[in-house]
Design a protein around this motif. Structure first.
Motif, mmCIF file in Angstrom:
data_model
loop_
_atom_site.group_PDB
_atom_site.id
_atom_site.type_symbol
_atom_site.label_atom_id
_atom_site.label_comp_id
_atom_site.label_asym_id
_atom_site.label_seq_id
_atom_site.Cartn_x
_atom_site.Cartn_y
_atom_site.Cartn_z
ATOM 1 N N ALA A 69 32.001 18.611 57.562
ATOM 2 C CA ALA A 69 31.042 18.736 56.463
ATOM 3 C C ALA A 69 29.984 17.638 56.521
ATOM 4 C CB ALA A 69 31.778 18.699 55.122
ATOM 5 N N GLN A 145 34.507 30.080 53.047
ATOM 6 C CA GLN A 145 34.237 28.648 53.179
ATOM 7 C C GLN A 145 33.316 28.354 54.360
ATOM 8 O OE1 GLN A 145 38.441 27.381 53.147
ATOM 9 N NE2 GLN A 145 37.908 25.973 51.479
ATOM 10 N N TRP A 146 33.564 29.010 55.491
ATOM 11 C CA TRP A 146 32.693 28.821 56.656
ATOM 12 C C TRP A 146 31.258 29.198 56.307
ATOM 13 C CZ3 TRP A 146 33.890 25.883 60.480
ATOM 14 C CH2 TRP A 146 35.186 25.824 61.000
ATOM 15 N N LEU A 149 29.712 26.786 53.651
ATOM 16 C CA LEU A 149 29.424 25.477 54.246
ATOM 17 C C LEU A 149 28.179 25.557 55.129
ATOM 18 C CD1 LEU A 149 30.506 22.621 54.259
ATOM 19 C CD2 LEU A 149 31.977 23.228 56.193
ATOM 20 N N CYS A 153 24.676 23.434 54.412
ATOM 21 C CA CYS A 153 24.058 22.579 55.430
ATOM 22 C C CYS A 153 22.640 23.038 55.755
ATOM 23 C CB CYS A 153 24.912 22.566 56.695
ATOM 24 S SG CYS A 153 26.474 21.674 56.514
ATOM 25 N N ALA A 220 28.718 19.723 50.151
ATOM 26 C CA ALA A 220 29.401 20.269 51.327
ATOM 27 C C ALA A 220 30.906 20.030 51.241
ATOM 28 C CB ALA A 220 28.830 19.645 52.598
ATOM 29 N N VAL A 223 33.034 22.372 49.056
ATOM 30 C CA VAL A 223 33.390 23.661 49.651
ATOM 31 C C VAL A 223 34.788 23.616 50.255
ATOM 32 C CG1 VAL A 223 32.776 25.353 51.419
ATOM 33 C CG2 VAL A 223 30.975 24.222 50.098
#
Length: 256
Positions: A69, A145-146, A149, A153, A220, A223
């Motif tokens: 993260a 989550q992927w 995230l 970002c 981040a 998450v």
């Protein structure tokens, strides 16, 4: 830019948005052909992650997940600060901004193209980190989550674009890399991107909230459930405020 090539750009219809699409396309291609930007922007976060997240911590525990993260945030910082702070300074010094104003294109196309390019680079950096984390760091997240995230970002690059834009209006092309690095590296360390704040002296942890990178990192980390427990609305509000403030300051300088 070749007129014929521009008119033949595949997938871009003739519409009012054409200038934005073309400007973004050529900005993306231009930066891809600039090794001094591409190599450090794409590879440094991955190399640091391999060293600190995988080798030194042997991919065990929460370290690989935490640093996934924070190094995603680190990569977004670099894409925004250098993509704007250095390139705008150089192009302003070379007179390119004056030339752009004379072209029959929307005034915002120049900045939108740079923002889109920065978002794409931030996304590419996170994708590379994700592959390393999943393949060698034992990081296992849900699909949601992927994706979340990656979104955090990518969109989190915008405050750093605004800060970089302001820097680009203040300094010349020769001095811009040094000025950006003087902000970039200390902010990364003091925001807990390289090491968790709990491992740093308490006075550093206490000052961390003054940095935009801290707030981006906390979003981040939320998450994946490793944040410091602050309110999400506060972190988002700080980043929006910083984006608006520095964009307004940069616009004022460019207008002047």
């Amino acid at each position: 830019m070749n007129t014929t090539t521009a008119l033949d750009l595949p997938g871009v219809p003739h519409s009012p948005l054409r200038s934005y699409a073309l400007e973004a396309w050529y900005e993306w291609r231009r930066l891809l052909r600039t090794p001094s930007y591409v190599i450090p922007t794409l590879l440094f976060p991955a190399l640091f992650y391999v060293l600190f997240g995988l080798v030194l911590n042997k991919g065990r525990g929460d370290a690989a997940q935490y640093l996934l993260a924070t190094y995603g945030v680190f990569g977004a910082m670099g894409a925004g600060l250098f993509g704007f702070g250095v390139t705008v300074a150089i192009e302003r010094e070379q007179g390119l901004l004056t030339y752009k104003r004379a072209l029959p294109m929307p005034p915002g196309a120049y900045l939108v193209a740079k923002m889109v390019t920065a978002v794409l680079f931030a996304s590419a950096i996170f994708a590379l980190l994700a592959v390393l984390a999943a393949s060698f760091g034992g990081v296992s997240l849900s699909v949601a989550q992927w994706l979340l995230l990656a979104l955090v970002c990518a969109l989190g690059v915008l405050p750093f674009c605004a800060i970089g834009l302001f820097i680009g209006t203040l300094v010349g092309g020769q001095g811009a890399p040094a000025v950006v690095n003087m902000l970039f590296l200390p902010m990364a360390f003091l925001s807990g991107l390289w090491l968790p704040l709990k491992l740093l002296p308490s006075w550093i942890a206490g000052m961390a909230p003054v940095w935009p990178a801290y707030h981006h990192a906390q979003i981040a980390l939320k998450v994946i459930g490793l944040d410091g427990g602050g309110l999400l609305a506060v972190h988002i509000g700080v980043l929006i405020g910083i984006t608006v403030l520095f964009a307004a300051l940069a616009r004022r300088r460019l207008a002047g």
